[in-house]
Design a protein around this motif. Structure first.
Motif, mmCIF file in Angstrom:
data_model
loop_
_atom_site.group_PDB
_atom_site.id
_atom_site.type_symbol
_atom_site.label_atom_id
_atom_site.label_comp_id
_atom_site.label_asym_id
_atom_site.label_seq_id
_atom_site.Cartn_x
_atom_site.Cartn_y
_atom_site.Cartn_z
ATOM 1 N N THR A 102 5.579 6.414 -47.214
ATOM 2 C CA THR A 102 5.728 6.662 -48.647
ATOM 3 C C THR A 102 6.911 5.901 -49.218
ATOM 4 O O THR A 102 6.823 5.278 -50.283
ATOM 5 N N VAL A 103 8.048 5.939 -48.515
ATOM 6 C CA VAL A 103 9.248 5.240 -48.985
ATOM 7 C C VAL A 103 8.962 3.754 -49.208
ATOM 8 O O VAL A 103 9.340 3.180 -50.234
ATOM 9 N N PHE A 104 8.273 3.126 -48.270
ATOM 10 C CA PHE A 104 8.040 1.687 -48.337
ATOM 11 C C PHE A 104 6.954 1.291 -49.331
ATOM 12 O O PHE A 104 6.940 0.169 -49.835
ATOM 13 N N LEU A 105 6.041 2.205 -49.641
ATOM 14 C CA LEU A 105 4.889 1.828 -50.462
ATOM 15 C C LEU A 105 4.848 2.450 -51.852
ATOM 16 O O LEU A 105 4.057 2.024 -52.697
ATOM 17 N N ILE A 106 5.683 3.442 -52.118
ATOM 18 C CA ILE A 106 5.548 4.201 -53.371
ATOM 19 C C ILE A 106 5.775 3.336 -54.604
ATOM 20 O O ILE A 106 5.132 3.533 -55.644
ATOM 21 N N ASP A 107 6.669 2.368 -54.522
ATOM 22 C CA ASP A 107 6.915 1.500 -55.676
ATOM 23 C C ASP A 107 5.990 0.280 -55.701
ATOM 24 O O ASP A 107 6.094 -0.557 -56.602
ATOM 25 N N ARG A 108 5.121 0.206 -54.727
ATOM 26 C CA ARG A 108 4.132 -0.879 -54.707
ATOM 27 C C ARG A 108 2.768 -0.387 -55.186
ATOM 28 O O ARG A 108 2.141 -1.015 -56.037
ATOM 29 N N ILE A 109 2.306 0.713 -54.611
ATOM 30 C CA ILE A 109 0.957 1.184 -54.974
ATOM 31 C C ILE A 109 0.989 2.369 -55.931
ATOM 32 O O ILE A 109 -0.051 2.751 -56.473
ATOM 33 N N GLY A 110 2.150 2.984 -56.135
ATOM 34 C CA GLY A 110 2.270 4.032 -57.143
ATOM 35 C C GLY A 110 2.150 5.438 -56.596
ATOM 36 O O GLY A 110 1.590 5.681 -55.532
ATOM 37 N N ARG A 111 2.682 6.382 -57.371
ATOM 38 C CA ARG A 111 2.680 7.798 -56.968
ATOM 39 C C ARG A 111 1.278 8.396 -56.991
ATOM 40 O O ARG A 111 0.880 9.126 -56.075
ATOM 41 N N PHE A 112 0.555 8.090 -58.065
ATOM 42 C CA PHE A 112 -0.783 8.675 -58.231
ATOM 43 C C PHE A 112 -1.700 8.296 -57.072
ATOM 44 O O PHE A 112 -2.395 9.152 -56.508
ATOM 45 N N THR A 113 -1.701 7.032 -56.694
ATOM 46 C CA THR A 113 -2.577 6.556 -55.614
ATOM 47 C C THR A 113 -2.230 7.234 -54.286
ATOM 48 O O THR A 113 -3.119 7.669 -53.542
ATOM 49 N N ILE A 114 -0.939 7.324 -54.000
ATOM 50 C CA ILE A 114 -0.514 7.944 -52.738
ATOM 51 C C ILE A 114 -0.901 9.417 -52.700
ATOM 52 O O ILE A 114 -1.398 9.911 -51.683
ATOM 53 N N GLN A 115 -0.706 10.127 -53.810
ATOM 54 C CA GLN A 115 -1.037 11.554 -53.832
ATOM 55 C C GLN A 115 -2.542 11.780 -53.716
ATOM 56 O O GLN A 115 -2.993 12.671 -52.981
ATOM 57 N N MET A 116 -3.315 10.986 -54.427
ATOM 58 C CA MET A 116 -4.765 11.120 -54.355
ATOM 59 C C MET A 116 -5.274 10.806 -52.951
ATOM 60 O O MET A 116 -6.122 11.526 -52.403
ATOM 61 N N LEU A 117 -4.754 9.731 -52.349
ATOM 62 C CA LEU A 117 -5.146 9.358 -50.990
ATOM 63 C C LEU A 117 -4.771 10.455 -50.008
ATOM 64 O O LEU A 117 -5.568 10.825 -49.134
ATOM 65 N N GLY A 118 -3.554 10.981 -50.135
ATOM 66 C CA GLY A 118 -3.087 12.004 -49.201
ATOM 67 C C GLY A 118 -3.937 13.255 -49.246
ATOM 68 O O GLY A 118 -4.389 13.748 -48.198
ATOM 69 N N PHE A 119 -4.167 13.794 -50.431
ATOM 70 C CA PHE A 119 -4.989 15.000 -50.541
ATOM 71 C C PHE A 119 -6.411 14.752 -50.013
ATOM 72 O O PHE A 119 -6.997 15.609 -49.332
ATOM 73 N N SER A 120 -6.971 13.589 -50.341
ATOM 74 C CA SER A 120 -8.339 13.283 -49.910
ATOM 75 C C SER A 120 -8.440 13.225 -48.381
ATOM 76 O O SER A 120 -9.356 13.810 -47.786
ATOM 77 N N MET A 121 -7.500 12.522 -47.749
ATOM 78 C CA MET A 121 -7.547 12.394 -46.291
ATOM 79 C C MET A 121 -7.248 13.714 -45.600
ATOM 80 O O MET A 121 -7.830 14.020 -44.547
#
Length: 542
Positions: free
Chosen positions: A365-384
């Motif tokens: 999350t630290v390395f990717l949050i400013d690249r792919i965004g908060r919304f994408t990470i949260q949606m991906l996390g809940f889905s997986m």
């Protein structure tokens, strides 16, 4: 307003400096302590049952009664919820810095006091333990909104998400450190005080020295917080609070020039102009107003609901993974081990999960949050998490067969990975970004408190739900539950709801805090009106 914007723009565009990393460490060590203190209790609850609730002639080691177990596991969450609301509100009223030291000292004192819980009777020991863990949770609760808010207000807009997530990622190291320290302590005591398994000698399997094991594990949580107390007190107030809430732009500028080594400079304001602007600005609405509801109501609903749902799953998994691992046979039956050996086996299992999935998830999350965004990470996390939870639950009986345990542990680890490379991190980051400075700490505290309400649902609910459907196989004092398999299905449904409600959470990547919260919109409009008004007056006079 121009002076405000000058110092804020300088913060947004400032290069990443050593001070940013210092702030991450200072704020992060609070979270290291938070995680250690909240989760180390799961390592010693079975030991507490053996020490204080032994039943002569029983075929199974002693265990905490349902009400006692629920209190020991959940009382810190009650304190945390109260602390998040109180200190979150206080951080907006008194300032972040003034409140920051209070929370840390409270955590240190109560960590030590928890291990010193007095008395040898079960009632006195457990009552005092719960009392001090409630106060410990109260201090931990304050650290959530304050650490997040301070880091968001210090950071530049380009790497703000990574900095806030890095503070939260220290939670993973706290969980890992708790497991490693429990392994070291239990191994040392096991080597020094040999004891037979419970099935060989029920009374002799718990040596008197075992009472020191859980106390030492709980007390050590105070050390990392104590080490950073001095540096936390040396941090200046955040420029955004000083400029936007305390209305002292000169002090904000001086503080930031000193610690971040940047030349900002600002013009002294004409008091009459400042007063006129303050009167005209309508951007001073409070929390319980129609303006807040229309502008940020859905955002607050999104942050509170997703954090609530996430923590139901996350804390039930963390606190009761020892029971799940025992159910599938990864941890041997309790009667085949002595008391200290059981602590060692539980700590080893939880440390492996933390090392292989929990900690890596945070740093993804630290390395990717400013690249792919908060919304994408949260949606991906809940889905997986939804996918993996159902993958564990639907063929659950397959995983309980000998030889299939590794597959279960891998899938179970992946749910932790995507919790941390997902909503466990983003639900912490986003509320520190999307609300106005004067309400930022309060709204983060409300969102976090909603999460802890979910943690209590997970801690208390899973304790009962996961009991076998056959009452004769349930732990002593517990009613029949729905079983581990059906409990995992329930958690999968909770994750699915989290996926849906994530649509209410806005994206904040790459934007300044004032742009996200629209904090300066009305002020700008007021400034424009003032200029037009002055222009009209001049025309009329001519």
């Amino acid at each position: 307003m121009a002076g405000d914007m000058k110092v804020l723009n300088a913060l947004d565009s400032a290069k990443t400096q050593w001070y940013h990393f210092t702030a991450i460490i200072i704020a992060g060590m609070g979270f290291f302590t938070d995680a250690y203190d909240l989760f180390c209790i799961s390592l010693v609850t079975k030991l507490l049952g053996r020490i204080y609730y032994h039943v002569d002639g029983s075929s199974k080691p002693g265990s905490l009664p349902p009400n006692v177990s629920a209190a020991v596991n959940g009382v810190a969450f009650c304190g945390t919820l109260a602390g998040q609301l109180f200190f979150g509100w206080l951080g907006d009223k008194m300032g972040r810095k003034k409140v920051y030291g209070m929370t840390l000292m409270l955590m240190c004192i109560c960590s030590i006091a928890s291990g010193l819980s007095f008395g040898r009777e079960p009632t006195t020991v457990l009552d005092t333990l719960c009392f001090f863990r409630f106060l410990l949770g109260f201090g931990i609760g304050g650290d959530y909104p304050l650490s997040a808010t301070i880091m968001s207000e210090y950071a530049n807009k380009k790497t703000r998400g990574a900095f806030i997530a890095a503070v939260f990622a220290m939670q993973g190291f706290g969980i890992l450190a708790g497991g490693i320290f429990a392994i070291v302590v239990s191994a040392a005591f096991e080597a020094s005080f040999k004891a037979p398994a419970y099935e060989v000698d029920a009374l002799g399997s718990t040596v008197p020295q075992a009472d020191y094991v859980w106390r030492i594990i709980l007390m050590v949580g105070a050390l990392p917080a104590l080490l950073t107390y001095y540096w936390r007190m040396k941090m200046p107030e955040t420029a955004r609070y000083t400029a936007l809430v305390a209305k002292n732009v000169q002090q904000a500028t001086a503080d930031m020039e000193k610690v971040m080594q940047v030349e900002i400079g600002t013009e002294k304001k004409d008091p009459a102009v400042s007063a006129n602007t303050n009167v005209k600005s309508s951007n001073e609405f409070g929390l319980f107003t129609k303006q807040f509801l229309s502008r940020h109501g859905l955002h607050l609903l999104g942050t509170t609901s997703t954090w609530f749902l996430l923590d139901i799953v996350y804390y039930s998994q963390n606190l009761f993974q020892k029971d799940i691992f025992s159910a599938i046979g990864w941890i041997p039956a309790a009667k085949t081990m002595n008391a200290i050996e059981e602590v060692y086996k539980i700590a080893r299992a939880q440390t492996l999960i933390a090392l292989c999935s929990t900690v890596p998830g945070y740093w993804f999350t630290v390395f990717l949050i400013d690249r792919i965004g908060r919304f994408t990470i949260q949606m991906l996390g809940f889905s997986m998490m939804t996918v993996f939870m159902f993958a564990l639950a639907i063929p659950y009986h397959h995983w309980t067969h000998p030889g299939n345990h590794i597959g279960f542990v891998v899938l179970y680890s992946l749910t932790f990975f995507f919790a941390n490379f997902g909503p466990n991190a983003t639900t912490f980051v986003v509320p520190a970004e999307i609300f106005p400075a004067r309400l930022r700490s309060t709204c983060h505290g409300i969102s976090a408190a909603s999460g802890k309400l979910g943690a209590m649902v997970g801690a208390f609910g899973f304790l009962y739900l996961a009991q076998p459907q056959d009452k004769t196989k349930a732990d002593a004092g517990y009613p029949a539950g729905i079983g581990v398999r059906n409990s995992l299905i329930v958690l999968g449904v909770v994750n699915l709801l989290g996926t849906i409600l994530t649509t209410l959470v806005p994206e904040s990547k790459g934007k300044s805090l004032e742009e996200i919260s629209k904090e300066n919109d009305d002020s700008s409009e007021a400034g424009a009106e003032e200029e037009n008004h002055s222009s009209d007056n001049r025309t009329f006079l001519v």
